[in-house]
Design an enzyme around this catalytic site. Sequence first.
Site, PDB file in Angstrom:
ATOM      1  N   GLY A 249     -59.111  32.635   0.715  1.00  7.34           N
ATOM      2  CA  GLY A 249     -58.530  32.244   2.182  1.00  7.34           C
ATOM      3  C   GLY A 249     -58.247  33.337   3.165  1.00  7.34           C
TER       4      GLY A 249
ATOM      5  N   LEU B 100     -53.376  32.978   7.882  1.00  2.67           N
ATOM      6  CA  LEU B 100     -52.731  34.329   7.989  1.00  2.67           C
ATOM      7  C   LEU B 100     -52.114  35.066   6.824  1.00  2.67           C
ATOM      8  CD1 LEU B 100     -49.810  32.812  10.626  1.00  2.67           C
ATOM      9  CD2 LEU B 100     -51.845  34.489  11.013  1.00  2.67           C
ATOM     10  N   ALA B 101     -51.913  34.384   5.754  1.00  5.28           N
ATOM     11  CA  ALA B 101     -51.429  34.963   4.476  1.00  5.28           C
ATOM     12  C   ALA B 101     -52.879  35.660   3.860  1.00  5.28           C
ATOM     13  CB  ALA B 101     -51.018  34.138   3.404  1.00  5.28           C
TER      14      ALA B 101
ATOM     15  N   HIS C 191     -43.246  16.151   9.225  1.00  8.10           N
ATOM     16  CA  HIS C 191     -42.834  16.777  10.415  1.00  8.10           C
ATOM     17  C   HIS C 191     -42.546  15.424  11.464  1.00  8.10           C
ATOM     18  CE1 HIS C 191     -43.059  18.784  14.339  1.00  8.10           C
ATOM     19  NE2 HIS C 191     -43.489  20.107  13.355  1.00  8.10           N
TER      20      HIS C 191
ATOM     21  N   SER D 197     -45.765  20.229  18.749  1.00 13.78           N
ATOM     22  CA  SER D 197     -44.947  21.206  18.178  1.00 13.78           C
ATOM     23  C   SER D 197     -43.420  20.868  18.143  1.00 13.78           C
ATOM     24  CB  SER D 197     -45.281  22.566  19.240  1.00 13.78           C
ATOM     25  OG  SER D 197     -44.252  23.374  18.894  1.00 13.78           O
TER      26      SER D 197
ATOM     27  N   ARG E 198     -36.453  19.154  10.207  1.00 11.77           N
ATOM     28  CA  ARG E 198     -37.316  18.359   9.992  1.00 11.77           C
ATOM     29  C   ARG E 198     -37.190  17.118   9.207  1.00 11.77           C
ATOM     30  NH1 ARG E 198     -42.376  22.468  10.201  1.00 11.77           N
ATOM     31  NH2 ARG E 198     -42.231  23.152  12.288  1.00 11.77           N
TER      32      ARG E 198
ATOM     33  N   HIS F 182     -47.191  17.117   6.690  1.00 17.30           N
ATOM     34  CA  HIS F 182     -47.381  18.204   7.607  1.00 17.30           C
ATOM     35  C   HIS F 182     -47.446  19.367   6.820  1.00 17.30           C
ATOM     36  CE1 HIS F 182     -47.515  21.146  10.760  1.00 17.30           C
ATOM     37  NE2 HIS F 182     -46.284  21.758  10.226  1.00 17.30           N
TER      38      HIS F 182
ATOM     39  N   ARG G 277     -38.727  22.923   4.625  1.00 18.75           N
ATOM     40  CA  ARG G 277     -39.067  24.329   5.242  1.00 18.75           C
ATOM     41  C   ARG G 277     -38.649  24.250   6.730  1.00 18.75           C
ATOM     42  NH1 ARG G 277     -42.583  25.990   9.036  1.00 18.75           N
ATOM     43  NH2 ARG G 277     -44.149  24.170   8.617  1.00 18.75           N
TER      44      ARG G 277
ATOM     45  N   LEU H 262     -45.417  30.681   9.447  1.00 17.91           N
ATOM     46  CA  LEU H 262     -45.997  31.766   9.760  1.00 17.91           C
ATOM     47  C   LEU H 262     -45.490  33.028   9.324  1.00 17.91           C
ATOM     48  CD1 LEU H 262     -47.152  30.703  13.350  1.00 17.91           C
ATOM     49  CD2 LEU H 262     -48.046  30.126  11.360  1.00 17.91           C
TER      50      LEU H 262
END
Length: 648
Positions: free
Chosen positions: A51, A54-55, A277, A295, A341, A412, A446, A452
Amino acid sequence: MSSYLDYTTGDALVDTKAPDGPIAERWDRRRFEAKLVNPANRRKHTVIVVGTGLAGGAAGATLAEQGYRVIQFCYQDSPRRAHSIAAQGGINAAKNYRNDGDSVRRLFYDTVKGGDFRARESNVYRLAQVSVEIIDQCVAQGVPFAREYGGLLDTRSFGGVQVSRTFYARGQTGQQLLLGAYQALSRQIAAGNVEMHPRTEMLDLIVVDGRARGIVARDLITGRVDTYLADAVVLATGGYGNVFYLSTNAKNSNATAIWRAHRRGAFFANPCFTQIHPTCIPRSGEHQSKLTLMSESLRNDGRIWVPRRAGDTPPPADIPEEERDYYLERIYPSFGNLVPRDIASRAAKNVCDEGRGVGPGGQGVYLDFADAIARMGRDAVAAKYGNLFEMYERITAEDPYRVPMRIYPAIHYTMGGLWVDYDLQTTVPGLFAIGEANFSDHGANRLGASALMQGLADGYFILPATLADYLARTPNDEVPADHPAVTEAVFAVTDRLYQLLSNNGDRTPDSFHRELGELLWDECGMARNETGLRKALDRIPALRAEFWERIKVPGSGTELNQSLEKAHRVADYLELAELMCLDALHRAESCGGHFREESQTPDGEAARRDDTYAYAAAWEFTAPGQAPVLHREDLVFHHVHPTQRSYA
């Protein structure tokens, strides 16, 4: 997988790597107690990273910078196309630049509460601590965060909080953060420290003598199946939201890597914790293959409403103010449109179920910027949200500056994932899971702008310290390429591919995927109940058997074959979906995104059962057709005591 009535209970699960003592000192203590690998010896170690989001991108770049040899994989044609690029609204950090009362402890508190008290305190506090370092790291990389007139970094609010801690780059935060990580990764690729394999998909995990030692992967262009061996394996492959077919995830986002690891011994935790979401463009018809996220940052200035009366509704401009119900502001006056959410999503579903929804089929609510434009001016609104407004107009052919957006909840994010300890290591020694691939930080819901944050925290700061401890304590022996465990894993992959290609059925992978997704959305989506979950658990095994009888995959395995890719992933979804429903059935409480209709307060909010379910549910795979084993990790709260969540 066996019948939902057959699961067994195993030993309790304990995170032996989590330090004790004052919570603010635990991460520093763990880092100090961790063994180190000296710079000269790092060159002797090879780490596989699967992968490049970002991680994964952050982890690969950081490990290579430290001196390890990194072999990295992505199924996209470039690491910079990872799905992290689609994140829009921002990244949280407890910098308190607004001097509005924020702190590391408040971010910790908001995250535990927002997850409805189903996350570990130690992990969440560490995440809040590291958040402060992430912003400095990204600014140093040149990430163009929005700035105030005086040049200071700007912030905005997100759901579930009452401070302004979300840093952003208009509606392109994920893209800009990913480009920062990609630049760092590209530097290491050019230096020869990262061996990058694009258009390559992991299809199995190689476990030798109980340790993760490599992967089996397929080149998606040529079909070649190869093995790659290393001293440790890191999975940074994202979540499993696409099991629902329609989601905000990129179409190729999938669960194969973590599911193959699960079948090789890695426990899978809280699979029923999936996030809906509230701010997505509503479904427009049967032709759709994915949904589009708008967003959550739009809820800062947009007001959400529906008509007060059910029935056919005129255009929004013709509905007078007194006939509009700003239902989030009415029900939750303290947080208004910025409730978490899970709460905003259920509230939207409720008003639509009452017949007050707008748009085709009544499956939508209005997100209205008229007040913001009147207060701030169109130019100011465009400066904050212009690219999001443009995206909405291109998709819907409606101008959100003139008419309200229409939004509706959609799948989401997944809070469940591979169980990991405080070091981010799974129950398979040497196998680490970071970012959305693990379960560790978000509990049952979350908070926005925290994905992020977690991905970069895991990749840049946490994994490099804890992985070193594992490598320093583990013999650095070499695995021969013809080891029986390697041969067996390759055979398992090639045999599975052969089964898919040789079956001369009459149904496409997409047809099975769509049917499974609709079943999950109906019975294990925004609301679940025992009857629906049992219905799904009756249907999924039958659908899986039908899949292996009727699947048709044209073409061969020695070429680019997207039907083969899809079929392999859908086969895994058909197993994962059953575990999701089993987990949802066994957890007879409501918490966060897991809403059991039988467990709610008189005013319709989630009713937890802390006396019975204050644990992480970690499922062990035994063998095909045999009952899974449930291991419970008890959650203990010393700093944020569980209470009924209130955002009123």
